[in-house]
Structure formats: structure tokens, C-alpha cells
Design an enzyme around this catalytic site. Sequence first.
Site, PDB file in Angstrom:
ATOM      1  N   GLU A 173      39.757  39.192  36.365  1.00  0.00           N
ATOM      2  CA  GLU A 173      40.916  38.639  35.671  1.00  0.00           C
ATOM      3  C   GLU A 173      41.361  37.256  36.172  1.00  0.00           C
ATOM      4  O   GLU A 173      42.402  37.129  36.828  1.00  0.00           O
ATOM      5  CB  GLU A 173      42.090  39.625  35.744  1.00  0.00           C
ATOM      6  N   GLU A 261      37.962  47.335  33.093  1.00  0.00           N
ATOM      7  CA  GLU A 261      39.303  47.821  33.409  1.00  0.00           C
ATOM      8  C   GLU A 261      40.076  48.033  32.118  1.00  0.00           C
ATOM      9  O   GLU A 261      40.124  47.150  31.257  1.00  0.00           O
ATOM     10  CB  GLU A 261      40.048  46.828  34.311  1.00  0.00           C
TER      11      GLU A 261
END
Length: 695
Positions: A173, A261
Site C-alpha cells: 500500500e 489484503e
Amino acid sequence: MKSKNQWVAIGNIALLSMFLCCLACNKPSGTTTNQHPEHTAFVGQHGQLSVKGTALVDQNGDTLVLRGVSFGWHCWWAKYYNADAVATLKSDWNAEVVRAAIGVEPEGAYLTDPVLAMTCLKNVVDAAIANDLYVIVDWHAHAIHLDAAKRFFTDVATQYKEVPNVIYEIFNEPWDNMPWEEVKAYSIEVIQTIRAIDPDNMILVGSPHWDQDVHVVADDPITGFDHLMYTLHFYAGTHHQELRNRGDYALSKGLPIFVSECAGMEASGDGPINYTEWLAWRQWMADRQLSWTAWSVSSKTETCSMIVADDTPGSVASPLSGWKETDLTEWGNVVRNTLKSFRPLVDANATPETVALYNKMDSLLQTGIMLGHQDDLAYGHGWYNEPGRSDVHSVTGQYPAVAGWEIGRIELDADYNLDSIYFFNMKRYIREAHNRGAINTISWHGNNIVTGGTAWDCAQDTVVKSILPGGINHEKFLTWLDKVAAFLLDLKDNEGRLIPVLFRTYHEHTGSWFWWGSRQCTAEEYNRLWTMTVEYLRDSCHVHNVLYTISPSSVQTKEQYLERYPGDKYVDIIGFDCYANGENEEQHPEKTAAQIERYKINLKTNLDILTAYAAQSGKIPALTETGMERFPYPAYFSDAVYNTVKDYKISYVLFWRNAYDRPAHYYVPYPNSHGVDDFRAFVNKPEILMADDIK
């Protein structure tokens, strides 16, 4: 009914019905996804991963979808980075991949405490390898730390370069304001570092804007390297169709995507679970055959933590592994039940009710052991076919959780079975037990097709060979299977839906008292008989309401158990039959103690074998038949049985029948008989489950 722990926490009943039954109806079509010939060797079977087009493929070039769980930040949740936790995620949750989220920037993370980071990582990776799982090594950073990342992946690749289980995730991320050009330049350097050591293992590349801008990456992907995929992350409470559209665009441009995720709540990790969007994302991933790991194994007071919170003063520490449903949060149970719904059954087209039955039995392993009784509703000691009657109920006030039945003579077009139960009545009993919440298990002692004798007519060693394909009795035997199928397909509930049942045929096959026994056919012939039967019922007769249950007589070794075992893809439930056999103990009580001791040893030996293989294979274990005729040992139930089985996670214990026409042939007490108090003590143990406990 006695008080005992419920098998699901309040609210999770709705989760089971909504997710397990619904998800069973929404599995992706095709044969490339999660069709495991042998559950016991997952990485061993699929091996080195690579990319073909946009698909993750295994060493055979077949598309592979991995589903699993991500651990939380290691720097905050190091206690869960242990081997037992990984084993629980494999054996109980049915995870195929786990993700070790090695935090980078926070205090105590890799940049300030690399020793802790590498210790946690090694714990999870080594346990994943030992448990035959794939494992994602996640550099859990939001900013670029190039030198540290290169150092980290140099160490990891050096240690695990020849291990196909390992997947590298090189940037979790990236910040929302970090352009793809920066992420790409960083990623190329880290990829070069890994590829200098490990040319083969899969690498996951992060996408800008918290792993959401895969559409940007798709217009300018990294080139010059093999075995790359790109990560997309979503939180269903925040991310909806717009992000799925980005994913579709990226896939249309040929970008391979791995959802490393995901979760069902808001992107903050908190807020309510958006079930509508979670199911939409689930279906989207299934339709596109995308792998995913759900966030996260942690116990913080927030929705995305899967373990009940223990981060407030005075709270009780959560277990570090082996979690029961009550140890899990709402989200934890959603993920666990979702993963368990992918456990492959013998029948990929099993009815939703059959899938739900399997998952119910699997969940109940965490709660206790169901009590079963053969022919319980049909007759008992001194009575026959009296509505609502049951010897177990008469003695305890409760009905058994498992009802056993026998359909021997169905193949002869007979009106009643070999124990004189009319088949039309048996169907009514099965429906009655089902309506009460009990589980039905059916055995079949088919006649000897060569001699016309019973199943116990076993002097020949050619019966099995004669009914296998090419044998002289093969076609005739298929007509017998047609009659078995017709019976199974006529088991309907009050709404006309098929009742799911366990089908336990050709049992006690390691003994030599049936025509399919170990002296009557070779191991190869027995295994072919089993697979032929399964394939004919499932594929030709379209019987889809059966869980296939195998139950040899007691054995001494795992090798003996598996010699006549047709393989995991042909068996749903594993068991064994074990009796406390003896002679004239009533007249010679000195023999009873020795007989009980032999029985306990035999039970324990087989339970050790059974539960070890169940943990390895993901199968449900059960003591499929047991008993001691007339139970001359006064503590048979509370001691010989309970004290032996109580420490094992097995689904049920089925006691044999109480004959209506043979006064000395009974295996549970009846009113005013001896053993009533001992049996009641057994039934009242909190671990022993009756029909009302599982409804």
C-alpha cells in the site's frame, strides 16, 4: 436439556446459513479452481507458481486460486506469529496461503527492531512450509525504504530461494500521493535484488494509492521479469464497483492481479461489515479466479481484528492458536466460515444442504462429540415401530444427535432391510430425525452377488473382482447401485428438498467377515470398488445429497489404515469401528477388566491415527461404530468411552443397536435396565452433544 456452551455464538447462526449455504451456490464454474486430488499435499501437488496471461498457475500449468489469511502487523501482534497459529489456519480454517505482514515504519518494526521482525517472519514461514501452505512475505510499508527493503529481501531470498511455498510482496500500500513512476522504479530495484538470488518464486508488486490504482499500473507495467503479479486491496465498506471496474480494466490490459489484503468493513479497519459488498467482491474474485488473503489475525478493538479483543485493561488474553468460534470476532467467523466453505467435498455439485451439513459437522468439532445410536427411532429393547419412541430418549429425555440406518436388501427390491425395518418407514424416521436437527448416517450391507448369500457370506475371494468394470457381474451390480441411488434420492424433507446424509458403505473392510474384506479382495480391488461406487452414484445417478464416509475396523498403524483408502478426493468423513468384544463376562467378571483395558488401548491407538490424519487431510473424523453388548462393565460409558474419547476432536460416537427381538442384544440402556445412571452421566457431560444441542 442440560446447560452447555452453544456451538455458535449469538449471531453466528445467521452467518452460517447466509454464508455457507449461499457461498455453496455461488462457487465459480470450471475445474481449474481449488480442485485438489489430494488435500494432504497442497504445495507438494501444485509446486512452483508462475503466471500465464493474467492467471496464477501451478507447476502443471493449471490455474490456481489461493485463499487465506493475513496476520496483523508483526510489531503489534507478534504473539500470533507462532507455528500453532499457522497450523490452526491450515487444519481448521482451510487456509491455503498465509501472509506475514512484517511492519517497517512504526516503533518496534523492522527499521528499529529487525531481529524481532526476522524472528516473527521465520516462525510463520517455517510453519507454513511444515504445514504445506503458501506464504506471502509482506514488506508492510507505506513509504519507500529502498536500502532496507533490499537488505530484507536479500536475507529472505537467500534463506528460502529454493522453497516454492514463498511469495514475495515487495511494497504494501504505497501512500496515496506517491506516483506510479516512483513505485515502479523502487520495485524494479527490489525485483532485481530478489532475482539475483531467487529466479523463480512469485513476486507481488504494490500499486499506488493504497493498492487501488491498478488501472494506472496496467498502462505502464514492469517488463523484463517473469513471475510478477500486482496487488489490489479492498475494504468492502469503502470500496465498491468503481474499484472493481479498475480491476477489470487492468485485467483487460493483461495485468495479473493478486488481492493480498481485503476485508468487509471500512478502509479504516473499523465500522460495520458491509455484507452486500463483501459478497459482491467475493463473487467478483471468484468469477475472475483471483487469489486473496483477508485482514487480519490480531485482537485489537476494531472490526477487522479476527480474534476477540484483549487490548484493554483487565481483558482476558486471547488464545494464541486453536481458536474456537467464541474466541473469534464477527469478522473472524466470517473469514473462517468462508474459507471452510471451499474445502473440497467428494461431490463438487453437492446440494447446498449437504455443504451446510459438512460445515456444521466441522464447526461442531470445536464444541463437542455428538452421540449416535443405530436404528434408534425404529425399535428398541422389547418394542418395534412405536411413534416417537427411542430407548435413548426414554432413558435420558433427549434424542441422539446422530441416527444410524442400514439399507441392506434394498438391492433385492425387498420391502424391508436385513433388520426388518420397512424402507418406507425408514424414510419417515430419517425425515423425523432430520426435522429434529439430528444427522443421519446410512450403511449398506449388500448381499453377495455371486452366491446370493448375505454380506457375511465371504468364503470367496472373487466377488469384488467380478463386479468391477469388465467383471461378469459388473452390469448387474450397477443395477443394485441404481436401487441405492433411488433410495437416497427419495429422502426428502417437508418442503421436498433432499435430506443430506452420510453414506458409509463397504465398512470394516480391514477385517475379513464381509465379501469386501481384506482376505476377500486386494487393496487395489477394494479401492477400485469404492471409487467406482462413488463415481457411479455421483456422476451417473446424480446423487448429490451424500457425504461419503469410510470406516475400517480398528487398525494398528497409519499405513494399515491408508492401504485400503481410495484417496482424499473420494472420502469426506473418516472413521473406524471398534467394539469391546468378549465372551461371558457376566459369568466371569474377572475377564471384564482385561477386556476393557484392551478396548481402551484399541480406541486410543485408532483415535491417534484417525485424528492425526484428519488434521493432515482436512477430513472430519468420527468413531463410526462402537459398543459393548450388555456392557457388563458398570462404568462402560462414563469411563471406558468418555475418558478415552474426551481429549480428541471427533465428530460423533455411534453406539450399536438395541434389538427388539433379541433380549440380550443391546448396546445402550433401556428403561429400568442396568447402566442407566452411567449412561445418563455420560450424556450429561458438557462435551457430549444430543439432537437439541445441534439443532
